[in-house]
Design an enzyme around this catalytic site. Structure first.
Site, PDB file in Angstrom:
ATOM      1  CG  HIS A   1      -5.573  -2.469  -0.027  1.00  0.00           C
ATOM      2  ND1 HIS A   1      -4.876  -1.942  -1.098  1.00  0.00           N
ATOM      3  CD2 HIS A   1      -4.970  -1.956   1.087  1.00  0.00           C
ATOM      4  CE1 HIS A   1      -3.916  -1.142  -0.659  1.00  0.00           C
ATOM      5  NE2 HIS A   1      -3.948  -1.149   0.653  1.00  0.00           N
TER       6      HIS A   1
ATOM      7  CB  SER B   1      -0.967  -0.037   1.185  1.00  0.00           C
ATOM      8  OG  SER B   1      -1.966   0.952   1.062  1.00  0.00           O
TER       9      SER B   1
ATOM     10  CG  ASP C   1      -6.699  -2.380  -4.041  1.00  0.00           C
ATOM     11  OD1 ASP C   1      -7.404  -1.992  -3.094  1.00  0.00           O
ATOM     12  OD2 ASP C   1      -5.471  -2.210  -4.087  1.00  0.00           O
TER      13      ASP C   1
END
Length: 813
Positions: A786, A679, A752
């Site tokens: 994610h 991330s 995601d």
């Protein structure tokens, strides 16, 4: 957005399963597996959740064994208003479930394992009944979500009624105060027509002069009238009163319920119902909603408030909606509502003394009462009784936090207990300890001096549990604090070589702590510290015996400007200096700070057990790497300076300091060091490869690389692109794709859902790198969000990373 099986077809679906990296041509196809040592760690994964009943007499242990299959993730879903809806069983596609429930009696050690729970059912939302004789929980099946009860006296579980639950959004169920029924969010019997709406027409969006709407980039939003129709069809639910004999009664008309809750005395119910107009710009959490008050049988008594749609808030993290917000029940009163109203119209840029006002109103009254002013933005309140409540206020711009002692029975009384910067971990007093009152609601655990209470009701002790950050690392503690004298007394503090976290305290005979060490997993102990007695409650085993003997060390060092930094170092079993220098994997995540003092504080503890999740870099200790985890990457902006103004420069200093440390110790090989992150850590990795020559390779998972695609702010950045375009350009590694020559592995989940990290970020970055002849590889994982979940995906992820590290780091030519 997730792949839709209806659109791609069954044959295409199985083609994707066979070739997860179909975006990029590869020399191999299908899911791969890493070295066996890594596979063994993945296979040993057990997710465990432990909690306690209100009295502390029962310990609830929930376990979920192993990672799900990719086929479990591949079920079709609908993307609606920030949600991912399973249309087959009316559940949320991203829910987390458990596979088993057990109960341990804290006093006598007896264990209860329930009979009758179907193995194919996935467990969620487990709660004790008010008298702690029953457990309620939901079981999710392929075709519906069911409500179940388990009896603690005989260990039997059974379905409560034949109605199906709607577990897509909001509150799922609530016990009545008397424990004789459950108010549940159920699938509406009269469903909206299940017909496809084909919109063969332009989709029009309009912005009118003077109506600003600067919202961050969200995934899975409503896009057209067809989405709106699906949204109403699947989220409209029917509240039902379900009695313990299985009888059901409709409570109110079908609606989209944000939440519902009984008053503490059980005579009223507060409902929050989502209202039109729906938004195509923000998720359902920001939709308008109406607050209603009903009696315990469902009769509408009055409408309390209309909270507006929050799609045009002023700029700033402290921005809130105008008017009343955050309605809830006072925990210490029979039926008193409280809420907050902004005095600055929700705009943090306005200069005003009082930001928020806290109001209350009895359910049987029509007049509101001002309870307290908030000079910062209201954060939350801990209720005690008429003599004490503690309000928490915060202001993001300055990172200020204030805890204020108020008297609900005297609105003019106000004493500041703590004024601090909340990013200053060393000064954190922690969360106040709660107990349950005669309404079975959480309130402050109070200790009045019985000899002085009548003469001085202010002389009262409260208790808090703090993470205990310190220069020696985290040492959690239990604090006693007198709100009048402000005298503190540390009743318990974690002791080396353990990390001991208090999880339950009743100020009588129970102080239950979770105790772990570098080699032993968390187990639970009841410490009767006043009598110096210890009783072990659980005996969970180490799931990773193959890692026994790895060396773990807390490193401290300084960057060029003398800011103190730290990292956790892990070395392979039996490593010593005579083995020579090792390849190194550094894993990090940048964090912003307003003060250098807070940024330089020691973080973490060397005595914690390492639970190895799918995201951990510790797998590579088994492959002969030195692993530096949680490498400090602070970005500091003091006073009027903003942290990101010097983001690149500080990132370079952080990385140089970490590299210098591991090399100067004689452990790391300066030419064989990799940097990686997930991330914002992926964003960090790409920037370090663009602006330094410190690393042999990089691994960036699920990142964002072009900040112009997140123009209304990102992470802790409040300024938008048009206020500082140069900042957005400079911070974007995409802008420097022509400078990156270090091998970079990009990995991204194709589904995601995280704000800003659209899969296109990795695709466009890969294309840019490829066009300049960089050494790079893009791996897209089907159906992964994610955070990655499927076992096949995780094993393949580890294989990709291990191959990359072996090629460009360990065996670097």
């Amino acid at each position: 957005m997730g792949l839709n099986l209806k659109k791609i077809g069954v044959c295409a679906f199985f083609s994707l399963i066979a070739n997860p990296t179909f975006i990029v041509a590869q020399e191999v196809s299908g899911y791969q597996k890493p070295p066996q040592a890594m596979v063994d760690i993945v296979e040993a994964n057990v997710s465990r959740s432990v909690s306690f009943s209100n009295s502390g007499d029962y310990m609830l242990i929930l376990e979920a064994e192993g990672y799900p299959s990719i086929l479990d993730l591949a079920h079709p879903y609908l993307s609606l208003a920030g949600l991912r809806v399973n249309p087959k069983n009316y559940s949320n596609n991203r829910s987390t479930y458990f596979s088993s429930i057990s109960i341990k009696n804290v006093r006598n050690g007896d264990e209860i394992h329930f009979m009758g729970i179907p193995k194919e059912g996935k467990i969620k939302d487990v709660t004790f009944s008010p008298n702690e004789s029953l457990l309620a929980f939901s079981l999710t099946f392929d075709d519906e979500v069911q409500l179940w009860l388990a009896n603690l006296s005989n260990g039997r579980a059974q379905r409560l009624s034949n109605v199906a639950l709607n577990d897509i959004y909001g509150t799922l169920y609530k016990w009545s105060a008397d424990g004789l029924s459950i108010l549940a969010n159920c699938v509406a019997e009269e469903k909206l027509p299940n017909q496809a709406i084909v919109q063969i027409a332009p989709v029009v969006k309009e912005s009118l002069p003077g109506v600003a709407s600067a919202n961050r980039t969200y995934q899975d939003l409503l896009k057209n009238v067809a989405d709106e129709a699906d949204f109403e069809r699947y989220l409209t639910s029917q509240l039902k009163q379900i009695y313990l004999n299985g009888q059901t009664v409709n409570f109110s008309r079908p609606a989209i319920y944000k939440s519902f809750d009984y008053s503490p005395d059980g005579n009223y119910v507060m409902l929050l119902k989502v209202q039109k107009p729906y938004s195509y710009l923000v998720p359902i959490s920001d939709f308008a909603h109406k607050v209603e008050l009903r009696d315990k049988y469902g009769k509408l008594l009055k409408e309390i408030a209309h909270v507006p749609l929050a799609d045009n808030l002023p700029q700033g993290f402290d921005a809130v909606v105008k008017g009343p917000r955050e309605h809830a029940w006072r925990a210490d009163k029979a039926h008193t509502i409280f809420w907050i109203e902004a005095q600055d119209e929700g705009d943090p840029s306005k200069r005003i003394a009082v930001r928020d006002i806290l109001y209350t109103q009895d359910a049987e009254s029509s007049s509101k009462r001002k309870l307290a002013d908030c000079y910062l933005r209201f954060n939350y309140i801990d209720w005690g009784d008429d003599q004490i409540a503690i309000v928490n206020e915060r202001w993001w711009k300055t990172r200020a936090e204030r805890r204020v002692f108020i008297k609900p029975g005297n609105s003019r009384y106000r004493v500041n207990l703590w004024d601090r910067y909340y990013e200053d971990a060393y000064s954190d007093p922690g969360a106040f300890v709660k107990t349950y009152n005669h309404f079975n609601r959480e309130v402050l655990l109070l200790e009045y001096n019985p000899l002085r209470r009548m003469a001085d009701p202010n002389n009262v002790n409260v208790f808090s549990i703090s993470p205990g950050a310190s220069p020696q690392g985290d040492r959690p503690f239990l604090l006693q604090f007198n709100v009048k004298t402000k005298h503190t007394d540390t009743l318990f503090r974690s002791r080396a070589p353990f990390y001991e976290l208090p999880v339950f305290f009743d100020n009588k005979d129970k102080l239950i702590v979770s105790r772990e060490s570098a080699t032993e997993p968390p187990n639970y102990f009841n410490l009767n510290f006043r009598q110096s007695k210890t009783k072990q409650l659980t005996y969970f085993k180490n799931p990773y015996p193959q890692l026994f003997g790895i060396h773990q060390q807390k490193l401290t060092y300084r960057r060029a400007d003398r800011l103190a930094l730290s990292a956790m170092l892990y070395l392979p079993q039996d490593y010593n200096a005579s083995n020579g220098r090792l390849p190194v994997l550094m894993w990090a995540y940048p964090r912003e700070f307003k003060t250098a003092n807070a940024a330089g504080q020691v973080k973490g503890s060397p005595y914690r057990f390492n639970k190895i999740s799918w995201a951990s870099p510790l797998y590579w200790v088994t492959q002969g790497y030195a692993v530096m985890d949680n490498v400090d990457m602070p970005i500091v902006g003091e006073s009027n300076d903003q942290p990101n103004d010097t983001f690149i420069e500080q990132l370079q200093q952080n990385a140089e300091a970490a590299v210098n440390k591991i090399v100067s110790m004689g452990i790391g090989d300066a030419k064989r060091i990799a940097i990686g992150g997930h991330s914002y850590g992926a964003f960090m990795t790409a920037n370090l490869l663009a602006h330094t020559n410190l690393f042999a390779a990089g691994i960036a998972r699920s990142g964002a690389y072009n900040r112009t695609l997140t123009p209304f702010g990102f992470q802790a950045e409040e300024r938008n692109y048009w206020q500082n375009p140069q900042l957005y350009y400079k911070m974007s590694p995409f802008s420097y794709a022509d400078k990156i020559k270090t091998p970079l592995l990009l990995i991204h989940g194709l589904s995601d859902e995280n704000s800003g990290t659209f899969p296109v970020q990795s695709e466009r970055f890969y294309s840019a790198l490829k066009s300049f002849g960089a050494t790079t590889r893009l791996v897209n994982l089907p159906y992964e969000a994610h955070s990655y979940r499927a076992k096949e995906s995780i094993l393949h992820l580890l294989w990709e990373m291990n191959k990359w590290l072996d090629t460009y780091v360990k065996n670097k030519k």
